[in-house]
Design a protein around this motif. Structure first.
Motif, PDB file in Angstrom:
ATOM      1  N   LYS A 332       0.845  -1.205   0.000  1.00  0.00           N
ATOM      2  CA  LYS A 332       0.000   0.000   0.000  1.00  0.00           C
ATOM      3  C   LYS A 332       0.879   1.254   0.000  1.00  0.00           C
ATOM      4  O   LYS A 332       2.037   1.222   0.446  1.00  0.00           O
ATOM      5  CB  LYS A 332      -0.917   0.005   1.226  1.00  0.00           C
ATOM      6  CG  LYS A 332      -1.881  -1.176   1.277  1.00  0.00           C
ATOM      7  CD  LYS A 332      -2.869  -1.137   0.125  1.00  0.00           C
ATOM      8  CE  LYS A 332      -3.884  -2.276   0.206  1.00  0.00           C
ATOM      9  NZ  LYS A 332      -3.321  -3.596  -0.063  1.00  0.00           N
ATOM     10  N   PRO A 333       0.356   2.361  -0.499  1.00  0.00           N
ATOM     11  CA  PRO A 333       1.185   3.579  -0.631  1.00  0.00           C
ATOM     12  C   PRO A 333       1.758   4.096   0.679  1.00  0.00           C
ATOM     13  O   PRO A 333       2.779   4.779   0.672  1.00  0.00           O
ATOM     14  CB  PRO A 333       0.225   4.590  -1.269  1.00  0.00           C
ATOM     15  CG  PRO A 333      -1.144   4.040  -1.079  1.00  0.00           C
ATOM     16  CD  PRO A 333      -0.991   2.562  -1.048  1.00  0.00           C
ATOM     17  N   ASP A 334       1.137   3.771   1.809  1.00  0.00           N
ATOM     18  CA  ASP A 334       1.671   4.220   3.102  1.00  0.00           C
ATOM     19  C   ASP A 334       2.669   3.215   3.682  1.00  0.00           C
ATOM     20  O   ASP A 334       3.140   3.381   4.808  1.00  0.00           O
ATOM     21  CB  ASP A 334       0.535   4.471   4.105  1.00  0.00           C
ATOM     22  CG  ASP A 334      -0.275   3.207   4.414  1.00  0.00           C
ATOM     23  OD1 ASP A 334       0.052   2.128   3.861  1.00  0.00           O
ATOM     24  OD2 ASP A 334      -1.240   3.306   5.196  1.00  0.00           O
ATOM     25  N   GLY A 335       3.021   2.186   2.911  1.00  0.00           N
ATOM     26  CA  GLY A 335       3.990   1.195   3.366  1.00  0.00           C
ATOM     27  C   GLY A 335       3.393   0.030   4.109  1.00  0.00           C
ATOM     28  O   GLY A 335       4.117  -0.903   4.488  1.00  0.00           O
ATOM     29  N   SER A 336       2.089   0.039   4.307  1.00  0.00           N
ATOM     30  CA  SER A 336       1.435  -1.049   5.033  1.00  0.00           C
ATOM     31  C   SER A 336       1.126  -2.221   4.104  1.00  0.00           C
ATOM     32  O   SER A 336       1.137  -2.099   2.891  1.00  0.00           O
ATOM     33  CB  SER A 336       0.137  -0.549   5.686  1.00  0.00           C
ATOM     34  OG  SER A 336      -0.791  -0.119   4.691  1.00  0.00           O
ATOM     35  N   TYR A 337       0.869  -3.371   4.693  1.00  0.00           N
ATOM     36  CA  TYR A 337       0.514  -4.596   3.981  1.00  0.00           C
ATOM     37  C   TYR A 337       1.541  -4.941   2.886  1.00  0.00           C
ATOM     38  O   TYR A 337       1.210  -4.999   1.697  1.00  0.00           O
ATOM     39  CB  TYR A 337      -0.882  -4.479   3.373  1.00  0.00           C
ATOM     40  CG  TYR A 337      -1.957  -4.167   4.388  1.00  0.00           C
ATOM     41  CD1 TYR A 337      -2.586  -5.179   5.104  1.00  0.00           C
ATOM     42  CD2 TYR A 337      -2.342  -2.843   4.650  1.00  0.00           C
ATOM     43  CE1 TYR A 337      -3.568  -4.893   6.050  1.00  0.00           C
ATOM     44  CE2 TYR A 337      -3.325  -2.545   5.597  1.00  0.00           C
ATOM     45  CZ  TYR A 337      -3.924  -3.574   6.293  1.00  0.00           C
ATOM     46  OH  TYR A 337      -4.898  -3.297   7.225  1.00  0.00           O
TER      47      TYR A 337
END
Length: 521
Positions: A332-337
């Motif tokens: 994901k763009p926020d670095g999650s998953y």
């Protein structure tokens, strides 16, 4: 709104193409009804939402520069997008040999491989330029190119096995089919549809640059929300009856009959054959839909605790001739998953489709371990896959493509209406066919054809160019002087032969210079 009575237009298929058509016509004041076979909208775009993954696209998902219609539609509907990671190195794995590179094309050090590989890929672009987008069968060399498969062309023109291997990998990844099954004319036309080879294959500044925040199915869902009860799910169409002059009768599986003045079919060509037509479809149209098979594709997403590949200076892109033909970082763009998406395509998909999900997962993680040279690949926290070959109302993914001989014999009817039935779907597009962009272009074009039929617009307003997106502009690709000037191997050998001949002649002249001078006196 009641769905009884006669509608202006019935759209068959609530994927992006059908819904783009329905939205366009609805905004022009026409009474539209959309009939969808599935229990969801989106067609070949499908976003799963789960607590473990937040959201994940198991169908079509990529957009990029020059795909201006889908960019415009996403902006209008409030669907944001983000860039796919390509900061670190990419991987090319062929015959178990790993090469790393940055950018769109791998670096090679063997001069003969460089000449063969670069000159052939450059030639694809040069040949594609001569293909008319709206009518590839009118190309001066149409019959010659269409009678060849891509494999035939490689056998005749590629000197090095490396060039054949890379081209095979590219065809399998881009078309979800094998070079032996793909017309060379269709291959060239498709490259031109994507704005040229580099635009087509690239991540940054290319067709795979971005994804949609929240998933690509949001486009269809948001259009369906606007249309409200004009979209009916779980209603596969069984029959289209045009035997009456002023009305089309559309029968769905339940036996319900809906009436309209016009119909737009926005389903894949291969699926049209499941619908009974009265009168029957014209001969060439009936034959075309039997000859445009869907690609073989299983899309996989492997989740991890961390983006361990980035720590190894890999961006997540790996291209190969192995089980997974191509991967992308799907974090994901926020670095999650943290996740790696991988396509199992063509013959590889057919080889493993009989396995269990767990068996495929094991094959994929073992491949990632080899490609990224890390044991961390063996320890995912979750795995999701979607086998599009099992999809009843798609029959495969990404799109239908033509084998040799089909485009020149049957292609001219792909856009042609059958009385008051018009045809959309990404396969009928002339820009980014096979992508969401092509789906929007085809849907809006079919809508304009009906607007012309009812006298609302002139014929020259049916095919409309889209202004370039200011938010996602297309940048030029920079190629080196060496890449532009490098000869093919035949060209190099001719040069060597010519220079050797000149050198030999010069030596003979020098040896026999006295005799030559005496003879000239």
């Amino acid at each position: 709104m009641s769905n009884s009575g006669k509608h202006d237009v019935i759209v068959i298929g609530a994927g992006i193409s059908g819904l783009a058509a329905a939205k366009f016509l609805h905004e022009q004041g026409l009474d539209v009804l959309v009939l969808e076979a599935r229990d969801r909208v989106g067609g070949r775009t499908y976003t799963l939402k789960e607590s473990k993954t937040k959201y994940v696209d198991v169908g079509g998902s990529y957009i990029g520069p020059t795909q201006n219609r889908i960019i415009r539609l996403g902006k209008e509907l409030g669907v944001g997008n983000y860039k796919v990671n390509e900061e670190e190195k990419s991987i090319l794995l062929l015959k178990d040999k790993v090469r790393t590179f940055r950018g769109s094309l791998p670096s090679i050090h063997n001069p003969f491989l460089v000449m063969d590989y670069i000159s052939n890929w450059r030639l694809f672009d040069e040949l594609a330029k001569e293909i008319p987008l709206e009518a590839p069968w009118k190309c001066a060399h149409a019959l010659e190119y269409d009678n060849l498969s891509v494999e035939n062309w490689m056998d005749k023109n590629c000197w090095c096995s490396f060039t054949k291997e890379v081209t095979t990998m590219f065809v399998r990844l881009a078309f979800a089919t094998e070079p032996r099954d793909l017309s060379f004319l269709y291959f060239l036309w498709y490259i031109k549809c994507g704005g040229g080879l580099l635009r087509f294959i690239s991540t940054s500044n290319g067709g795979q640059e971005r994804k949609m925040i929240g998933g690509s199915q949001l486009i269809s869902q948001k259009i369906a929300e606007r249309l409200g009860n004009r979209v009916l799910l779980s209603n596969p169409v069984n029959k289209i009856d045009q035997s009456k002059d002023d009305i089309i009768m559309v029968t769905v599986k339940s036996g319900e009959i809906y009436q309209a003045s016009y119909v737009i079919s926005a389903v894949p060509q291969a699926i049209i054959g499941r619908i009974s037509f009265n009168p029957p479809l014209p001969a060439l149209r009936n034959q075309l839909i039997q000859r445009m098979p869907m690609g073989s594709c299983i899309k996989t997403i492997m989740y991890y605790d961390t983006t361990w590949w980035r720590n190894l200076d890999y961006c997540g892109i790996a291209l190969s001739d192995d089980i997974v033909g191509g991967t992308q970082d799907d974090t994901k763009p926020d670095g999650s998953y943290p996740a790696i998406m991988g396509f199992i395509n063509g013959q590889r998909a057919r080889e493993v489709c009989h396995l269990t999900k767990e068996e495929r997962k094991e094959r994929v993680v073992q491949y990632y371990c080899k490609a990224f040279n890390s044991e961390k690949a063996l320890h995912p926290v979750d795995y999701i896959e979607h086998n599009w070959m099992e999809e009843e109302f798609s029959g495969g993914c990404y799109m239908g493509a033509t084998p040799p001989g089909v485009l020149t014999s049957y292609g001219k009817v792909i856009h042609k209406p059958v009385d008051r039935v018009y045809f959309a779907g990404t396969e009928t597009a002339t820009a980014w066919s096979g992508y969401m962009e092509g789906a929007v272009q085809a849907g809006e074009r079919a809508a304009r054809e009906i607007l012309h039929a009812v006298g609302k617009i002139k014929a020259d307003k049916i095919w409309v160019d889209e202004p370039e997106s200011k938010e996602i502009p297309a940048l030029p690709f920079e190629t080196s002087v060496v890449e532009n000037m490098i000869p093919s191997i035949p060209g190099f050998l001719k040069f060597c032969t010519a220079t050797t001949s000149v050198a030999t002649a010069g030596i003979l002249v020098y040896i026999y210079r006295d005799k030559i001078i005496d003879a000239l006196k």
